[in-house]
Design an enzyme around this catalytic site. Structure first.
Site, PDB file in Angstrom:
ATOM      1  N   GLN A 166     -29.500  16.737 -96.498  1.00 46.09           N
ATOM      2  CA  GLN A 166     -28.249  16.038 -96.772  1.00 46.09           C
ATOM      3  C   GLN A 166     -27.070  16.754 -96.117  1.00 46.09           C
ATOM      4  O   GLN A 166     -26.206  16.128 -95.508  1.00 46.09           O
ATOM      5  CB  GLN A 166     -27.993  15.989 -98.280  1.00 46.09           C
ATOM      6  N   THR A 224     -34.484  18.783 -99.671  1.00 47.50           N
ATOM      7  CA  THR A 224     -33.741  17.549 -99.443  1.00 47.50           C
ATOM      8  C   THR A 224     -32.234  17.813 -99.379  1.00 47.50           C
ATOM      9  O   THR A 224     -31.514  17.121 -98.669  1.00 47.50           O
ATOM     10  CB  THR A 224     -34.060  16.509-100.539  1.00 47.50           C
ATOM     11  N   ASN A 272     -32.894  20.454-105.120  1.00 49.31           N
ATOM     12  CA  ASN A 272     -34.067  20.544-104.244  1.00 49.31           C
ATOM     13  C   ASN A 272     -33.615  21.073-102.887  1.00 49.31           C
ATOM     14  O   ASN A 272     -32.994  20.347-102.114  1.00 49.31           O
ATOM     15  CB  ASN A 272     -34.725  19.161-104.098  1.00 49.31           C
ATOM     16  N   ARG A 286     -25.508  24.117-108.539  1.00 48.73           N
ATOM     17  CA  ARG A 286     -26.935  24.418-108.354  1.00 48.73           C
ATOM     18  C   ARG A 286     -27.561  23.350-107.462  1.00 48.73           C
ATOM     19  O   ARG A 286     -27.295  22.166-107.612  1.00 48.73           O
ATOM     20  CB  ARG A 286     -27.632  24.447-109.712  1.00 48.73           C
ATOM     21  N   PHE A 306     -24.442   5.133 -96.029  1.00 44.07           N
ATOM     22  CA  PHE A 306     -23.265   5.967 -95.760  1.00 44.07           C
ATOM     23  C   PHE A 306     -21.986   5.266 -96.214  1.00 44.07           C
ATOM     24  O   PHE A 306     -20.922   5.455 -95.636  1.00 44.07           O
ATOM     25  CB  PHE A 306     -23.199   6.366 -94.278  1.00 44.07           C
ATOM     26  N   GLY A 341     -23.674  14.706-101.028  1.00 46.83           N
ATOM     27  CA  GLY A 341     -23.846  13.721 -99.953  1.00 46.83           C
ATOM     28  C   GLY A 341     -22.739  13.691 -98.926  1.00 46.83           C
ATOM     29  O   GLY A 341     -22.969  13.383 -97.766  1.00 46.83           O
ATOM     30  N   GLU A 342     -21.531  13.965 -99.345  1.00 49.77           N
ATOM     31  CA  GLU A 342     -20.415  13.764 -98.412  1.00 49.77           C
ATOM     32  C   GLU A 342     -19.903  15.055 -97.771  1.00 49.77           C
ATOM     33  O   GLU A 342     -19.390  15.036 -96.661  1.00 49.77           O
ATOM     34  CB  GLU A 342     -19.205  13.099 -99.104  1.00 49.77           C
ATOM     35  N   GLY A 398     -32.053   7.523 -98.890  1.00 52.16           N
ATOM     36  CA  GLY A 398     -32.417   8.579 -97.956  1.00 52.16           C
ATOM     37  C   GLY A 398     -31.923   9.930 -98.422  1.00 52.16           C
ATOM     38  O   GLY A 398     -32.179  10.960 -97.806  1.00 52.16           O
ATOM     39  N   THR A 399     -31.229   9.916 -99.561  1.00 55.55           N
ATOM     40  CA  THR A 399     -30.645  11.146-100.094  1.00 55.55           C
ATOM     41  C   THR A 399     -31.681  12.073-100.689  1.00 55.55           C
ATOM     42  O   THR A 399     -31.446  13.268-100.806  1.00 55.55           O
ATOM     43  CB  THR A 399     -29.673  10.778-101.225  1.00 55.55           C
TER      44      THR A 399
END
Lengths: 331, 704, 180
Positions: B603, B599, B596, B593, B246, B669-670, B475-476
């Site tokens: 996230q 996952t 996945n 887009r 993180f 991610g953020e 872990g992303t």
């Protein structure tokens, strides 16, 4: 952690003799607090006497309807015991409100009562703390104080006792059975933990080498109609900001025949709110009457910017707990 | 090795868009995945690892007078104690956070002053406790408040400008009919990944091999090599599994230097260092506290005429980190008159660094609570207010938007959430013991692309392809989505891809940070794959390979490329205790887009959970007397537990962003953490009528 | 002071010399090389080190190895079959993406197995309305019972779905066996 000598106790008497004879020896039960402290350096025994395999793991019904709980009964097993769920719901609820499922599987009844404060300074050996190192000063005064006491604190120590179970036991007038070198003695819950005074290093009235062997729960109408409520930051797996253990017995008119109130998170020991209890006897339970009674108890509270919230919080939570008990709530 | 730079073209999604199972999921659910101190590393002659334990300063400022290791060395199992008098010398000491054990200076409490090496972790721990460090304390300043002296940094984190000014906001604010003028604060927050920072180091006299818990093997190599006086190639960093980061594992921190120095004192013998959870609060970065003064001047119809976002944060005197909290205000809403500023206070404290969405997270808390206040002052619905302030072009650059779909996120979220049924005013709903309210906030995060990424594609036997890049999966899901991207770029099934990553010996991969990983590594993989096909055709001989660097694909120069989202929250505030619980949390995002869905959803939900956690609990409490974060463990620094996360959901718009990447994606991610705390705060206001302008939203704020 | 103890770890009897200060977690990870249980906090505050100890979920960081001589330890690694077949809880974690970085995951998986067993035994929890009634496999019950396992990646939604799926499958299986 210093190098350690480990003894597995053969029986309670020899365990008591071993620890009594060695000021640097400690009993090891479930280990959930002691192992934590060994690693932090909060305590540095040279000898551990493991009592966790002693046969003090029974919950037995007593002839008078009470319950004798062996000191090694695990928190989860005590909470799950049918007699406890039925006759002392406040005890089951307090247990279930504490720690996590894993820790409850591991922690013992006796050890739970003996767990030490979670004050951040107590747990950090690089800071002064009178409880950990008498005479060094109290870092919590003028420091981080969100969990500090509002009742019964001293200039030497302002911390709170972390146990939920102990608060439940205080409300049902449990008795702690203790074995010492001189034999067995029975300590009422109210006399088991102590206020810090000028000796905060002493959490309880136990002498070094005394071993908790059992806790006895007397049967009563207030215990049967009892519950435990806990306010905390997280919804689970967090120590109490404040908590309330309470039981009531009402007469046919709905007046209070008997009532028990104990508070957690407000003092160095489970705080039995005797003034509030007295104020409520013979009264109807309403939010107003309970608030008023709680305020009478809290007249002695000393707060600062960080702890001021505890007074209205414990007052309100007491009102909610008792009125919902009066209405027949099961939790 | 310099690789040809290739700018890729868009690829057709085949595996992309499918919910391939996490490629390393089996290793994770069984516990067989191996993290930094779990690798069975031995020396060339079978030497077992030594255990290192850090000894840290207990004064906030001063110097080390003596380090007395006598008692420690007498403890069974202790091998050596390394301090500033006997540690190997660094070739470069310009980074004062990293240049440890080089002199006697103490710049903050918790700084590394010695390292103990021992045969077991038990003796290393006790050895560290036995090291006597005499310190001379000097006056220090560790309090960050309104009175802290501040300065203007040259730029803020991410390279953005420190201040911006358009028009005359002060004059426009003075004549505005509706204003908001309030100060919002966020506390010190700690990344707290579940795997503490850790590394196993082996120095064989020629090469340093580091199994590290890092978001960037190549950046670690690039930093440590020169510091240690080594060529970059003499440092190998591996990070096959990383237990979260993180941001805190995005840049190397002092413990990595400590383990490297320690290893260099015992050639041929591996050294393991696991930073304790407590030590992480001083040594591995954190999000600085922020104070944002936000002013809006608006027309009665809600249109914002002027805005100011003036933010102050703090940093360590030995290293500047300027949290860019006012940066999101530059792109969020239309307003002809606008100013943003950043100021920083220098203190004798631990070094702050990246934590998930630095800048956006604290800044958007301030900005989006202020928007809620403006909605109240104008009598507008908070969703409608945001719609009315939708800018046609990027207010910051004047560039056209690449793909700004904030309004659709708001509308779609409002419908899914049932926003229309919301009572207008606050304190309108009671359910048993609880006040109930709902709130909304917008979120945003820029599209970031890191230059310099290189990928290698090699044909293997049986129609398989080896794809290599020094990327990391913290872990992303990178291991999974890069496989999908490679498969589509090569037009083969994902099972035909052997992905090699997380090793600094592989072609350059940038840090897994700033939501830039998939964008940057994926673009490089597509570039290499397309060049591979150009070089070797559709039926390559086994063994042929192509290595290519990615040119800039993203149309960053002529467009404003950002992701947007909307967060909706239901909060309940206990009428008796003030405790806040969040029964419902929903995020709707426009992120390009989605490579996945399985996952990606994790996230986005993870970001929402971390935002919820910051909203309700997280508070690193610093003792002003010592500069010490006393809430230094997971019992006192609370992060959300399972019971705190109830109905939670994330959705995304059907999106393709061909301006940003050849995959059509942007980073994810953020953005989930951005705006979330504001949505919760706005919901608690709606529930109770109590406006809380500082995080966390603890019970005491709401007690009556 | 050293002591020799014997543990059964994932079905294998292992004798190991430990320091009397060695925790069960460090005995597994550092002395036996069994790194399936993870060290997230070392102080009972995160749950990453959870294993099944003599059949119940248990933290290994707050246990001294020497005090658990003779214990039977099942880690997440021992839950899967000898042929590598995943335990239903593990399979459900995989399908619902109940893991991200994977560090808390082995502890979550072991804890989930314990939770399902505790519910099956009728143990109440903090959120059970009635202490004496059979608890259900509800969202609220699972969340409360899993709260001793922190996940900073925030995979809680996937974990919840996984635990419920595994619990429902086990319930159906038990029902079928009961009927047969």
């Amino acid at each position: 952690m210093k190098e350690l000598t480990y003894h597995r106790a053969e029986d309670a008497a020899s365990a008591v003799a071993l620890v009594t004879g060695d000021p640097d020896a400690r009993f090891l039960g479930g280990g959930t607090n002691l192992v934590d402290h060994l690693k932090l350096g909060v305590t540095s025994p040279t000898t551990l006497v493991d009592v966790s395999r002693l046969p003090m793991d029974e919950v037995a019904e007593l002839p008078d309807g009470g319950l004798r709980v062996g000191a090694n009964v695990r928190n989860s097993d005590l909470a799950a015991h049918p007699a406890v769920r039925r006759g002392w719901p406040v005890v089951a609820r307090a247990l279930l409100a504490g720690a996590s499922g894993q820790i409850r599987n591991q922690a013992t009844t006796g050890g739970n009562l003996l767990q030490r404060t979670r004050c951040v300074y107590f747990q950090d050996v690089t800071t002064p703390c009178n409880k950990r190192e008498p005479g060094t000063g109290c870092s919590a005064i003028g420091g981080y104080g969100r969990y500090n006491a509002v009742l019964g604190a001293s200039e030497a120590c302002v911390t709170t006792h972390p146990s939920d179970l102990a608060v439940g036991l205080a409300a049902v007038d449990a008795t702690v059975v203790v074995l010492g070198a001189g034999g067995e003695r029975r300590v009422p819950m109210g006399d088991f933990h102590r206020l810090p005074s000028d000796r905060p290093e002493q959490d309880t009235t136990l002498a070094h080498g005394e071993l908790v062997t059992a806790v006895e729960l007397p049967a009563s109408a207030v215990a049967r109609r009892s519950t435990y409520r806990k306010a905390r930051d997280r919804a689970s797996y967090a120590f109490a900001l404040v908590s309330v253990a309470a039981g009531v017995d009402l007469d046919d008119d709905g007046r209070v025949r008997d009532v028990r109130i104990a508070w957690g998170g407000v003092a160095h020991k489970p705080w039995r709110a005797a003034v509030a209890e007295e104020a409520l006897r013979g009264k109807f339970l309403s939010e107003e009457s309970v608030r008023e009674a709680a305020e009478a108890e809290l007249a002695a509270a000393v707060t600062d910017e960080q702890t001021a919230y505890k007074v209205p919080m414990v007052r309100n939570l007491t009102a909610l707990t008792l009125t919902s008990l009066a209405e027949g709530a099961t939790r | 090795m310099t690789a040809n730079e290739v700018t890729p073209t868009p690829i057709a999604p085949r595996s992309i868009g499918t919910s391939l199972l996490r490629r390393d999921g089996v290793e994770k659910v069984t516990g067989e995945a191996t993290y930094a101190v779990e690798h069975p590393v031995t020396g060339p002659d079978g030497q077992p690892p030594l255990h290192a334990w850090l000894v840290t300063s207990t004064v906030a400022r001063g110097r080390v007078v003596t380090v007395d290791a006598t008692a420690a060395l007498a403890h069974p199992g202790v091998v050596s104690v390394i301090d500033h008098t006997n540690a190997p010398r660094l070739a470069d000491t310009s980074d004062a956070e990293l240049a440890i054990l080089q002199d006697d200076a103490i710049a903050f409490r918790g700084q590394i002053v010695a390292v103990v090496l021992a045969g077991t972790s038990e003796s290393a721990r006790e050895g560290a406790a036995l090291v006597r460090v005499e310190q001379e304390a000097e006056p220090h300043e560790a309090v960050f408040d309104e009175d802290s002296p501040t300065y203007a940094p040259e730029q803020v984190n991410g390279g953005s400008e420190t201040d911006t000014l358009d028009g005359d906001p002060d004059e426009a604010l003075a004549r505005a009919l509706v204003t908001v003028d309030a100060t919002y604060t966020t506390p010190h927050e700690f990344n707290s990944p579940m795997e503490p920072h850790a590394a196993t180091a082996l120095w064989d006299g020629e090469r340093l091999t580091l199994h590290d818990s890092t978001q960037g093997p190549r950046p670690v190599r690039g930093t440590l090599g020169p510091m240690l006086g080594l060529a970059e190639e003499q440092v190998r960093v591996l990070a096959p599994y990383v237990g979260g980061g993180f941001g805190s594992k995005g840049l190397p921190h002092a413990p990595e230097v400590a383990v490297a120095l320690a290893a260099m004192t015992v050639p041929g013998q591996p050294v393991r260092l696991a930073v304790t959870r407590q030590q992480m609060f001083a040594l591995t970065g954190y999000r600085t506290a922020t104070r944002s003064h936000v002013r809006f001047g608006a027309h009665p119809d809600g249109r914002i005429e002027a805005l100011r976002h003036d933010t102050v944060s703090q940093t360590s005197r030995i290293k500047e980190f300027a949290e860019q909290a006012a940066v999101p205000a530059r792109v969020m809403y239309a307003a002809p008159h606008r100013a943003t500023t950043h100021r920083v206070a220098e203190l004798d404290v631990a070094v702050p660094s990246w934590m998930r969405a630095p800048g956006e997270m604290p800044g958007m808390f301030a900005h989006e609570v202020a928007m809620d206040e403006l909605a109240l002052h104008t009598g507008l619905d908070p969703v409608e207010l945001r719609v009315r302030n939708e800018p046609e072009v990027d207010p910051d650059t004047g560039n056209p938007w690449g793909n700004r779909r904030l309004v659709e996120c708001l509308r779609s979220g409002a419908e899914r959430f049932g926003w229309a049924e919301r009572p207008t005013g606050p304190r309108a709903t009671v359910d048993g013991e609880w006040w109930v309210g709902t709130g909304v906030a917008a979120s945003t995060y820029p599209m970031l692309w890191m230059p310099g990424n290189v990928a290698r594609v090699r044909s293997l036997d049986g129609g398989r392809y080896g794809v290599a890049i020094a990327a990391t999966d913290i872990g992303t899901g990178a291991r999974t989505v890069l496989t999908q991207i490679a498969a589509d770029a090569l037009a083969c099934p994902p099972d035909a891809i052997d992905l090699d990553m997380a090793d600094s010996d592989l072609p350059f991969g940038s840090v897994a940070g700033g939501s830039s990983g998939t964008t940057s590594w994926g673009t490089a993989i597509v570039a290499a794959a397309q060049q591979f096909r150009a070089d070797h055709g559709d039926h390559p001989d086994p063994g042929v390979e192509t290595t290519a660097a990615s040119g800039q694909y993203a149309a960053m120069d002529g467009h404003a490329l950002h992701s947007f989202g909307a967060v909706f929250c239901e909060a309940r505030v206990h009428r008796y205790t003030g405790e806040v619980r969040v029964p419902r949390l929903l995020g709707v995002y426009s992120v390009g887009r989605v490579v996945n869905p399985r996952t990606a959803r994790s996230q986005l939900l993870g970001g929402l959970v971390m935002g919820l956690s910051a909203a309700l609990f997280e508070d690193g409490w610093r003792d002003p007397r010592t500069g010490h974060t006393v809430t230094q463990d997971l019992a006192t620094y609370h992060v959300a537990a399972h019971a705190d996360v109830k109905e939670i959901d994330a959705h995304w718009l059907d999106d393709v962003d061909e301006l940003s990447t050849p995959m059509g994606s942007r980073g994810i991610g953020e953005i989930g953490i951005v705006g979330t705390a504001a949505a919760v705060a706005n919901a608690t206001y709606h529930a109770t009528g109590v406006r809380v302008r500082g995080l966390p939203l603890t019970a005491d704020h709401f007690l009556e | 002071m050293d002591a020799e103890i014997t543990l059964t770890v994932d079905g294998q009897r292992r004798t190991v010399t430990v320091d009397t200060r060695t925790t069960l977690l460090d005995a597994l990870r550092e002395r036996l090389g069994v790194t399936n249980p993870k060290k997230g906090c070392d102080h009972g505050q995160c749950g990453s080190c959870t294993v099944l100890l003599d059949g119940r979920r248990h933290l290994t960081c707050l246990a001294l190895a020497v005090a658990h001589d003779g214990a039977e330890v099942t880690t997440a690694g021992g839950l899967s079959g000898p042929d590598g077949a995943l335990h239903p809880v593990q399979q459900a974690f995989l399908e619902h993406d109940g893991c991200q970085c994977g560090y808390c995951t082995p502890g979550q998986v072991c804890s989930a197995v314990g939770v399902l067993d505790e519910i099956r035994q009728g143990h109440a929890s903090h959120v059970s309305e009635d202490l004496e009634a059979e608890p259900g496999l509800t969202d609220e019950e699972v969340r409360e019972r899993m709260s001793g396992n922190l996940c900073r990646c925030g995979a809680y939604a996937g974990i919840l779905a996984a635990v419920k799926q595994a619990g429902e499958q086990a319930g159906e299986q038990a029902g079928q066996e009961g009927a047969a």
